[in-house]
Design a protein around this motif. Structure first.
Motif, PDB file in Angstrom:
ATOM      1  N   PRO A  72      21.950 -26.400   1.360  1.00 48.90           N
ATOM      2  CA  PRO A  72      21.532 -27.332   2.151  1.00 48.90           C
ATOM      3  C   PRO A  72      21.211 -26.913   3.647  1.00 48.90           C
ATOM      4  N   THR A  73      21.886 -26.208   4.106  1.00 47.97           N
ATOM      5  CA  THR A  73      21.640 -25.785   5.443  1.00 47.97           C
ATOM      6  C   THR A  73      20.317 -24.867   5.337  1.00 47.97           C
ATOM      7  N   LEU A  74      20.138 -23.852   4.406  1.00 49.15           N
ATOM      8  CA  LEU A  74      18.940 -23.133   4.273  1.00 49.15           C
ATOM      9  C   LEU A  74      17.683 -24.221   3.954  1.00 49.15           C
ATOM     10  N   LEU A  75      17.646 -25.092   3.280  1.00 50.80           N
ATOM     11  CA  LEU A  75      16.605 -25.775   2.980  1.00 50.80           C
ATOM     12  C   LEU A  75      16.092 -26.894   4.215  1.00 50.80           C
ATOM     13  N   THR A  76      17.337 -27.025   4.847  1.00 47.27           N
ATOM     14  CA  THR A  76      16.874 -27.780   6.172  1.00 47.27           C
ATOM     15  C   THR A  76      15.945 -26.998   7.094  1.00 47.27           C
ATOM     16  N   ALA A  77      16.570 -25.688   7.248  1.00 49.74           N
ATOM     17  CA  ALA A  77      16.121 -24.507   8.153  1.00 49.74           C
ATOM     18  C   ALA A  77      14.510 -24.488   7.736  1.00 49.74           C
ATOM     19  N   ALA A  78      14.365 -24.480   6.481  1.00 46.45           N
ATOM     20  CA  ALA A  78      13.026 -24.177   5.770  1.00 46.45           C
ATOM     21  C   ALA A  78      12.434 -22.930   6.746  1.00 46.45           C
ATOM     22  N   PRO A  79      13.173 -21.851   6.435  1.00 48.43           N
ATOM     23  CA  PRO A  79      12.662 -20.459   7.522  1.00 48.43           C
ATOM     24  C   PRO A  79      11.294 -19.837   6.913  1.00 48.43           C
ATOM     25  N   ASP A  80      10.899 -19.064   7.539  1.00 52.67           N
ATOM     26  CA  ASP A  80       9.539 -18.370   7.185  1.00 52.67           C
ATOM     27  C   ASP A  80       9.957 -17.037   6.568  1.00 52.67           C
ATOM     28  N   VAL A  81      11.037 -16.656   6.859  1.00 46.97           N
ATOM     29  CA  VAL A  81      11.741 -15.387   6.267  1.00 46.97           C
ATOM     30  C   VAL A  81      13.204 -15.521   5.990  1.00 46.97           C
ATOM     31  N   VAL A  82      13.760 -14.875   4.784  1.00 46.28           N
ATOM     32  CA  VAL A  82      15.340 -14.752   4.582  1.00 46.28           C
ATOM     33  C   VAL A  82      15.463 -13.383   4.758  1.00 46.28           C
ATOM     34  N   LEU A  83      16.545 -13.195   5.552  1.00 40.32           N
ATOM     35  CA  LEU A  83      17.209 -11.777   5.640  1.00 40.32           C
ATOM     36  C   LEU A  83      18.558 -11.812   4.878  1.00 40.32           C
ATOM     37  N   GLY A  84      18.705 -11.194   3.662  1.00 39.71           N
ATOM     38  CA  GLY A  84      20.039 -11.526   3.000  1.00 39.71           C
ATOM     39  C   GLY A  84      20.694 -10.266   2.366  1.00 39.71           C
ATOM     40  N   THR A  85      21.786 -10.300   2.216  1.00 38.45           N
ATOM     41  CA  THR A  85      22.763  -9.122   1.652  1.00 38.45           C
ATOM     42  C   THR A  85      22.731  -9.481   0.055  1.00 38.45           C
ATOM     43  N   LEU A  86      22.970  -8.187  -0.739  1.00 41.09           N
ATOM     44  CA  LEU A  86      22.913  -8.319  -1.996  1.00 41.09           C
ATOM     45  C   LEU A  86      23.712  -9.571  -2.716  1.00 41.09           C
ATOM     46  N   TYR A  87      25.035  -9.942  -2.065  1.00 45.07           N
ATOM     47  CA  TYR A  87      25.583 -11.178  -2.573  1.00 45.07           C
ATOM     48  C   TYR A  87      25.987 -11.875  -1.121  1.00 45.07           C
ATOM     49  N   PHE A  88      25.857 -13.129  -1.632  1.00 43.11           N
ATOM     50  CA  PHE A  88      26.100 -14.082  -0.436  1.00 43.11           C
ATOM     51  C   PHE A  88      27.251 -15.087  -0.916  1.00 43.11           C
ATOM     52  N   GLY A  89      28.499 -14.960  -0.279  1.00 44.04           N
ATOM     53  CA  GLY A  89      29.562 -15.521  -1.200  1.00 44.04           C
ATOM     54  C   GLY A  89      29.804 -14.886  -2.322  1.00 44.04           C
ATOM     55  N   ASP A  90      30.070 -15.909  -3.587  1.00 45.87           N
ATOM     56  CA  ASP A  90      30.007 -15.168  -4.524  1.00 45.87           C
ATOM     57  C   ASP A  90      28.744 -15.235  -5.360  1.00 45.87           C
ATOM     58  N   THR A  91      27.737 -15.796  -4.899  1.00 44.91           N
ATOM     59  CA  THR A  91      26.389 -15.822  -5.796  1.00 44.91           C
ATOM     60  C   THR A  91      25.382 -14.602  -5.161  1.00 44.91           C
ATOM     61  N   PRO A  92      24.926 -14.124  -6.330  1.00 41.91           N
ATOM     62  CA  PRO A  92      23.788 -12.918  -6.300  1.00 41.91           C
ATOM     63  C   PRO A  92      22.879 -13.701  -5.308  1.00 41.91           C
ATOM     64  N   ILE A  93      22.239 -12.888  -4.263  1.00 42.29           N
ATOM     65  CA  ILE A  93      21.107 -13.312  -3.518  1.00 42.29           C
ATOM     66  C   ILE A  93      20.097 -14.064  -4.153  1.00 42.29           C
ATOM     67  N   LYS A  94      19.570 -13.217  -5.142  1.00 43.74           N
ATOM     68  CA  LYS A  94      18.507 -13.710  -6.167  1.00 43.74           C
ATOM     69  C   LYS A  94      18.653 -15.154  -6.678  1.00 43.74           C
ATOM     70  N   ASP A  95      19.777 -15.402  -6.772  1.00 41.39           N
ATOM     71  CA  ASP A  95      19.894 -16.992  -7.415  1.00 41.39           C
ATOM     72  C   ASP A  95      19.917 -18.065  -6.246  1.00 41.39           C
ATOM     73  N   THR A  96      20.342 -17.439  -5.065  1.00 42.54           N
ATOM     74  CA  THR A  96      20.283 -18.533  -3.918  1.00 42.54           C
ATOM     75  C   THR A  96      18.724 -18.651  -3.703  1.00 42.54           C
ATOM     76  N   MET A  97      18.015 -17.476  -3.513  1.00 44.20           N
ATOM     77  CA  MET A  97      16.801 -17.447  -3.435  1.00 44.20           C
ATOM     78  C   MET A  97      15.763 -18.491  -4.439  1.00 44.20           C
ATOM     79  N   ALA A  98      16.149 -18.224  -5.594  1.00 40.30           N
ATOM     80  CA  ALA A  98      15.404 -19.024  -6.626  1.00 40.30           C
ATOM     81  C   ALA A  98      15.658 -20.472  -6.375  1.00 40.30           C
ATOM     82  N   ALA A  99      16.606 -20.766  -6.195  1.00 38.55           N
ATOM     83  CA  ALA A  99      17.176 -22.166  -5.975  1.00 38.55           C
ATOM     84  C   ALA A  99      16.477 -22.674  -4.689  1.00 38.55           C
ATOM     85  N   ALA A 100      16.544 -21.793  -3.379  1.00 33.79           N
ATOM     86  CA  ALA A 100      15.623 -22.126  -2.467  1.00 33.79           C
ATOM     87  C   ALA A 100      14.298 -22.491  -2.563  1.00 33.79           C
ATOM     88  N   ARG A 101      13.495 -21.316  -3.150  1.00 30.93           N
ATOM     89  CA  ARG A 101      12.266 -21.257  -3.580  1.00 30.93           C
ATOM     90  C   ARG A 101      11.806 -22.583  -4.228  1.00 30.93           C
TER      91      ARG A 101
END
Lengths: 156, 563
Positions: free
Chosen positions: B47-76
């Motif tokens: 929810p924080t990410l969606l509210t921010a609606a950034p131009d770019v995400v800078l992320g590490t391979l894992y964020f919490g327990d989730t792979p970054i690609k899953d978080t990105m897919a959900a956000a996109r």
């Protein structure tokens, strides 16, 4: 009809059996033709009065009447023959009125009947048909003013 | 070398396994001018990410327990955008694991970080502008099939106004058309976003404007984001339509300016930009064609109605003519019958009847000629044969035969110049007028033909009689087809009502005028004004700059001479 007019008419007609016919047509040679044919009749004597327009016709009706028959052109320069016929009918119900016209279809016939005409003669006028229709409407069996009963006979 | 600082500033979201490390990277990016949101792992992360609606995400391979690609897919998926990812990888992480747009490895070089982020943001801004353009062009493309002529002008202008406003996310749209006679642009209904009443008062003068005022013909389109204070715009217009901002492009066809296409008041008070111009111009191009088609469509409709009217007139003409042919035919037939059937007919009567037949045959022939001539005149099929014409002998030739009760007096001055005219046609006019003069003077009397020069370039021919004359109220109709004087005296005399119409047409064909002065019961004077050189006058008239077009207007009592 006012008795005064009748008196006037009688005083003007020299022969009691002379039939008076009003010929209404804007084409002078046509009037002359009708006059020539009718005045040439051997066994009947006609007095022909001419009118070139609807106005003249109504004026003649007023001043030179009464007539035994009116031959009326449909296509007059000042007003159409149907209107003239209706106007004539408001002053004289019984006088026979025969349309003489180049228009010969049923629609015109119906319009003529609706305007109060008794019959319809289609141009070009042949001598025989003019004679017979004039004879029919001015025959001795009819009074000078015509009777509605006899007029019905011609409808067939 | 592109420096990070030169890239446009944007909004960066940092999704780092270590919040502290994230904050330190945020500091670097903030110093480069970007807005940064550091997202903490957990249930609130997405929810924080969606509210921010950034131009770019800078992320590490894992964020919490989730792979970054899953978080990105959900956000996109949620944001419905191609949200770019700059993956921050450890030294041993494999590139293949993450579908990143860019990759940067630890240890991070701050300059490189700023550079990578900057370039991603620049691409993003560019892509967004491109997308907007694609959307707009798709809108324009819609207009190409949406303009329909079927609903008439109002529907067309309504469609253009609405589609223009929609394509540019504007609240108001309006078509103005150039009116060449009034020399101004006029608002057309239906408008979009303004009322019909406002638009009907919308006029935009093209000439005589103050110098500051924008001339669309010369200067082309105009963007005005502060319409009320813009000296380029007509203040009355801005006030009338309540414009805050406006984008106006001319509607053109070749080099001709048809009108203006105006959109006003972009949604949410946003300004119009240069890139919007192309969009509205594309709409205008499409609209111009439709507007022109609409105009042609209307013209065809008018021409069609006119053709039907001609057709009706032609039928009336045929009906009247047919009747006019029948009367003489009938007299001919009737009198011929009398002559044929009656062998005992006196010679005198026989001759009289034959004379009537002759006269009526002549009438028929004249009627046939007149009809043919009128038909030629009305189809424009008549050719005049120009030649030198001496008036005096022509007038003598035109006097009708067999006058017994009339005297004809001609008065033609010596030394009159020879005219250039069509002798046969001119003779026809004079014969007609002289025949009328005799015909409508049943009591007899003098008929006078008088010729006078008027200036050096014209002559006037007057034909005067002492006949019936013409009532004042009937003079105007006389030169029209089938019109005759409606009085018992006139109507007793036979006539078709074509003669004076033909006279008028011939005189006009000579570049002249015809008129009549008359007093009922006293006689009439018909006058013809003819140019000395009718050929030249006729050609002038054909070029459309002739000033001698007459409609036969006249008065019966005064000196009603057209000049």
């Amino acid at each position: 009809m006012a008795s005064n007019a009748t008196w006037n008419a009688l005083s003007r007609v020299p022969m009691a059996n002379k039939k008076r016919i009003l010929v209404v047509d804007d084409h002078a040679p046509t009037r002359a033709l009708v006059r020539t044919i009718l005045e040439g009749e051997k066994y009947e004597s006609f007095e022909i009065v001419e009118a070139a327009t609807g106005t003249e016709c109504l004026k003649a009706m007023d001043k030179k009447g009464p007539f035994d028959l009116i031959l009326l052109d449909v296509n007059l320069p000042d007003m159409d023959g149907y209107s003239v016929c209706r106007a004539l009918r408001t002053v004289e119900e019984k006088i026979p009125i025969v349309f003489v016209t180049a228009k010969g279809d049923m629609k015109d016939y119906a319009a003529g009947r609706a305007a109060g005409a008794d019959s319809y003669l289609v141009k070009p006028i042949a001598r025989a048909s003019l004679r017979s229709i004039v004879g029919l409407f001015t025959s001795v069996n009819r009074s000078a003013r015509g009777g509605k009963g006899e007029a019905e006979l011609t409808e067939k | 070398m592109i420096l990070g600082g030169s890239a446009p500033p944007g909004h960066v979201a940092i999704l780092h396994q270590s919040v502290d490390r994230g904050e330190s990277l945020a500091k670097v990016l903030r110093s480069a001018g970007h807005q940064v949101t550091v997202v903490r792992p957990g249930a609130a992360a997405l929810p924080t990410l969606l509210t921010a609606a950034p131009d770019v995400v800078l992320g590490t391979l894992y964020f919490g327990d989730t792979p970054i690609k899953d978080t990105m897919a959900a956000a996109r998926n949620a944001l419905k955008t191609e949200l770019p990812l700059l993956a921050l990888l450890g030294r041993e992480d494999a590139d293949a694991v993450v579908a990143a747009d860019e990759v940067i490895r630890e240890p991070v070089d701050t300059g490189e970080l700023a550079l990578r982020v900057g370039s991603l943001i620049a691409r993003r801004v560019e892509r967004r502008a491109l997308q907007r353009k694609i959307d707009q062009l798709a809108g324009v493309n819609r207009t190409s099939w949406a303009f329909s002529l079927a609903g008439g002008a109002e529907t067309l202008f309504g469609q253009i106004a609405k589609l223009s406003a929609d394509a540019l996310r504007a609240e108001k749209g309006l078509v103005l058309l150039y009116h060449p006679q009034r020399r101004e642009m006029e608002g057309q209904v239906l408008p979009f976003g303004v009322t019909r009443e406002q638009v009907e008062r919308a006029h935009y003068p093209v000439d005589g404007e103050p110098r500051d005022r924008w001339n669309f013909r010369i200067n082309g389109p105009l963007i005005s984001n502060h319409a009320p204070s813009d000296p380029h715009l007509l203040p009355e217009m801005v006030a009338l339509l309540g414009l805050r901002s406006a984008l106006i492009v001319p509607l053109t066809l070749g080099r001709q300016i048809l009108g203006l296409l105006l959109v006003g008041d972009r949604a949410a008070g946003a300004p119009f930009r240069d890139e919007d111009l192309g969009v509205l111009q594309a709409v205008a191009g499409q609209a111009s064609v439709s507007v022109e088609n609409q105009r042609l469509h209307e013209q065809i409709k008018i021409a069609n109605a006119r053709l039907q009217e001609y057709d009706r007139m032609k039928s009336d003409f045929v009906a009247t003519i047919a009747h006019d042919f029948r009367s003489p035919l009938m007299a001919i037939r009737g009198f011929a019958e009398l002559v044929l059937e009656d062998a005992d007919l006196p010679l005198e009567s026989r001759q009289e009847f034959m004379q009537t037949i002759m006269d009526q045959t002549d009438d028929l022939a004249r009627l046939a000629n007149d009809t043919l001539l009128i038909s030629r005149m009305e189809t424009g099929d008549i050719q005049y044969e120009w030649q030198d014409v001496e008036l005096a002998p022509l007038i003598l030739e035109s006097v009708p035969m067999g006058l017994s009760r009339h005297s004809v007096v001609t008065d033609v001055p010596e030394g009159l110049p020879a005219l250039v005219a069509d002798a046969d046609r001119l003779k026809q006019v004079l014969t007609n007028l002289l025949s009328n003069a005799v015909k409508y003077s049943p009591e007899g009397g003098a008929v006078t033909v008088q010729v006078r020069e008027r200036g050096t370039k014209h002559v006037v021919i007057e034909v005067a009689d002492q006949g019936l004359g013409i009532p004042a109220d009937q003079v105007g109709r006389l030169f029209q087809k089938f019109e005759r004087v409606r009085s018992d005296d006139h109507l007793r005399i036979s006539g078709t009502g074509l003669g004076l119409y033909i006279c008028r047409k011939i005189v006009e064909g000579h570049g002249g005028q015809i008129w009549v002065e008359s007093q009922a019961g006293r006689g009439s004077t018909f006058s013809i004004l003819l140019p000395v050189d009718a050929r030249a006058a006729n050609q002038d008239a054909k070029k459309g700059n002739g000033t001698t077009k007459s409609n036969g207007a006249a008065r019966s009592d005064g000196a009603a001479r057209p000049v």
